[in-house]
Scaffold this active site. Structure first.
Site, short mmCIF file in Angstrom:
data_model
loop_
_atom_site.label_atom_id
_atom_site.label_comp_id
_atom_site.label_asym_id
_atom_site.label_seq_id
_atom_site.Cartn_x
_atom_site.Cartn_y
_atom_site.Cartn_z
N VAL A 12 44.48 43.54 46.02
CA VAL A 12 43.49 42.47 46.26
C VAL A 12 42.58 42.83 47.43
CG1 VAL A 12 43.16 40.02 46.76
CG2 VAL A 12 45.04 40.74 45.26
N GLU A 124 41.66 29.53 48.01
CA GLU A 124 41.28 29.39 46.59
C GLU A 124 42.02 30.38 45.70
OE1 GLU A 124 38.81 27.11 44.99
OE2 GLU A 124 40.25 27.88 43.57
N VAL A 127 45.99 30.06 43.86
CA VAL A 127 46.37 29.42 42.59
C VAL A 127 45.33 29.77 41.54
CG1 VAL A 127 46.81 27.23 41.40
CG2 VAL A 127 47.38 27.45 43.83
N ILE A 131 40.19 31.46 38.98
CA ILE A 131 39.74 30.12 38.52
C ILE A 131 39.44 29.25 39.73
CG2 ILE A 131 40.35 28.08 37.17
CD1 ILE A 131 42.54 29.79 35.82
N GLY A 182 51.45 46.98 34.07
CA GLY A 182 51.20 46.62 35.47
C GLY A 182 51.12 45.11 35.70
N GLU A 185 56.12 43.22 37.80
CA GLU A 185 56.57 44.21 38.77
C GLU A 185 57.92 44.79 38.33
OE1 GLU A 185 56.10 43.01 42.77
OE2 GLU A 185 54.43 41.71 42.26
N ASP A 196 56.84 32.21 41.23
CA ASP A 196 55.39 32.28 41.49
C ASP A 196 54.70 30.98 41.04
OD1 ASP A 196 52.85 34.07 41.89
OD2 ASP A 196 52.64 33.24 39.87
N LYS A 200 52.67 27.79 43.15
CA LYS A 200 51.33 27.31 42.80
C LYS A 200 51.33 25.80 42.53
CE LYS A 200 50.05 31.87 41.09
NZ LYS A 200 50.09 32.77 39.93
N1 HSE Z 1 52.05 37.65 39.29
C1 HSE Z 1 51.06 36.62 39.24
C2 HSE Z 1 50.82 36.25 37.79
C3 HSE Z 1 49.80 37.12 39.90
O1 HSE Z 1 51.31 36.94 36.89
O2 HSE Z 1 50.17 35.23 37.51
C4 HSE Z 1 48.82 36.06 40.25
O3 HSE Z 1 49.32 35.13 41.13
#
Ligand code: HSE
Length: 406
Positions: A12, A124, A127, A131, A182, A185, A196, A200
């Site tokens: 990023v 921003e 999440v 978007i 990719g 992970e 994850d 969010k």
């Molecule tokens: N690993 C997260 C996903 C990346 O697959 O949405 C973005 O937060």
């Protein structure tokens, strides 16, 4: 010239330098000044990169430089990202981030520190990747009350579930493909176990309610247990399985959770496939609002980070409502009290015998058409998690239970 620093020159962070270069003129127009990446903080050196000469290993070089007015934190992980962000804010530097782990765990403290120092803490990109969903909460929807959120918040699991459906493949097989591409992970737990997506939905519900829940109070369930039989049953029941992050009120208390849910085929969320994300925000005045786009990936995420850089440096963020929330443990409804309808599959029992048993626990019991031989499948509702657990504990033939989306 506005000088900024990037903390973490990974996927990023590298994307942010590219976006700033590519959109240099448009960014200068929006900010009213040129934006220059003066430093990059990373443990590694990048001798082949055009930015190699700007890499520093010591954060104090950046903290002590009064020219640096903004830090883009794209390091990932809680530490030292949290401490470095607090320090930068204390030194009067804006901080923008893509790091949902830090925002979900420490967003309340970071926002407070930003407020004390008259700078912005913006997130921003934390999440929904590219978007725009955080800022609309603070602008267009700021006069409304958010009463529900339902979102496909994780691109990796949406890719896996989409492929399991369209190519009739098993979870483990598609996970391997997601790793090769990719998306997932090598240790895929944060994505596939709902961690994850949980971060969010915690962030979104904090914007909706003003209260950041405690990580331990929010339920998250993995997609590892979703079998091809479940995918087929969903299809026969006119539904699609998605990993959904939800916020809604359960008897007046916010219920916040992430779990695989069977979504009706005609629900917009059912048509969101591959690595795309979509978020439905239910507002008391506006009604339903949908946000859709690329939820992950270098450039969508870097684009959202850059938008925050522009918002902070142009003064737009200061002119808008600042995100504000405080943290409170025990603010979320106990997940065992949340009521759902369920898809239930039993093995080695006839549908007629099983149907009678189920009626003792659930008001409504409907068989799913076309069940395979030796299996009995039903849509049952409604019951709380506690009531469901009592049912499951009462027998040894429950093969699968999946919640139905509202
Ligand atoms: N690993 C997260 C996903 C990346 O697959 O949405 C973005 O937060």
């Amino acid at each position: 010239m506005k000088h900024i620093a990037i903390f973490g020159y990974g996927v990023v962070g590298g994307g942010v330098t590219s976006v700033i270069e590519e959109n240099r003129e448009a960014i200068a127009r929006a900010v009213g000044d040129e934006v220059d990446v003066k430093y990059i903080l990373d443990l590694r050196d990048f001798p082949d990169s055009p930015y190699g000469g700007r890499v520093v290993h010591d954060a104090s070089v950046i903290m002590d430089d009064p020219d640096v007015c903004l830090v883009a934190e794209t390091m990932g992980g809680s530490h030292p990202a949290f401490e470095l962000s607090m320090e930068a804010l204390s030194r009067g530097k804006h901080v923008v981030t893509s790091n949902k782990e830090v925002v979900a765990n420490f967003g309340d403290r970071l926002l407070a520190r930003a407020g004390e120092n008259g700078v912005s803490y913006l997130f921003e990109a934390s999440v929904g990747g590219g978007i725009p969903v955080i800022r609309p909460f603070l602008t267009s929807l700021s006069g409304d009350t958010v009463v529900g959120i339902s979102g496909i918040l994780n691109g990796t699991t949406n890719f896996i579930l989409s492929k399991m459906k369209s190519e009739k493949r098993a979870f483990s097989d598609v996970l391997k493909e997601a790793q090769v591409l990719g998306y997932a992970e090598r240790d895929p737990s944060a994505d596939v176990d709902g961690i994850d997506a949980k971060r969010k939905i915690m962030i979104l519900s904090a914007l909706a309610t003003g209260t950041l829940p405690d990580d331990g109070d929010v339920y998250a369930e993995s997609i590892r247990g979703i079998a091809p039989e479940d995918v087929s049953a969903a299809e026969r029941a006119g539904r699609v399985i998605k990993l959904i992050g939800s916020f809604r009120y359960e008897k007046g208390s916010p219920a916040i959770f992430v779990c695989p849910q069977m979504v009706k085929k005609d629900d917009i969320l059912a048509g969101v496939n591959d690595v795309y994300n979509a978020i439905r925000v239910r507002c008391s005045v506006t009604g339903d609002v949908m946000f859709y786009g690329r939820g992950a990936g270098r450039f969508p995420t870097a684009g959202a980070v850059t938008a925050d850089i522009v918002a902070a440096l142009s003064g737009a963020a200061a002119a808008e409502c600042a995100p504000v929330f405080t943290k409170k443990s025990g603010s979320v409804a106990d997940f065992d009290r949340v009521r759902f309808s369920y898809y239930i599959r039993l093995a080695g029992v006839s549908p007629s015998d099983a149907g009678e048993d189920l009626s003792r626990y659930f008001d409504k019991v409907e068989p799913v058409p076309g069940s395979p031989a030796g299996k009995a499948e039903f849509i049952c509702g409604e019951a709380s998690g506690k009531e469901l657990k009592a049912f499951v504990a009462s027998r040894d033939d429950v093969e699968s239970v999946i919640r139905l989306a509202e």
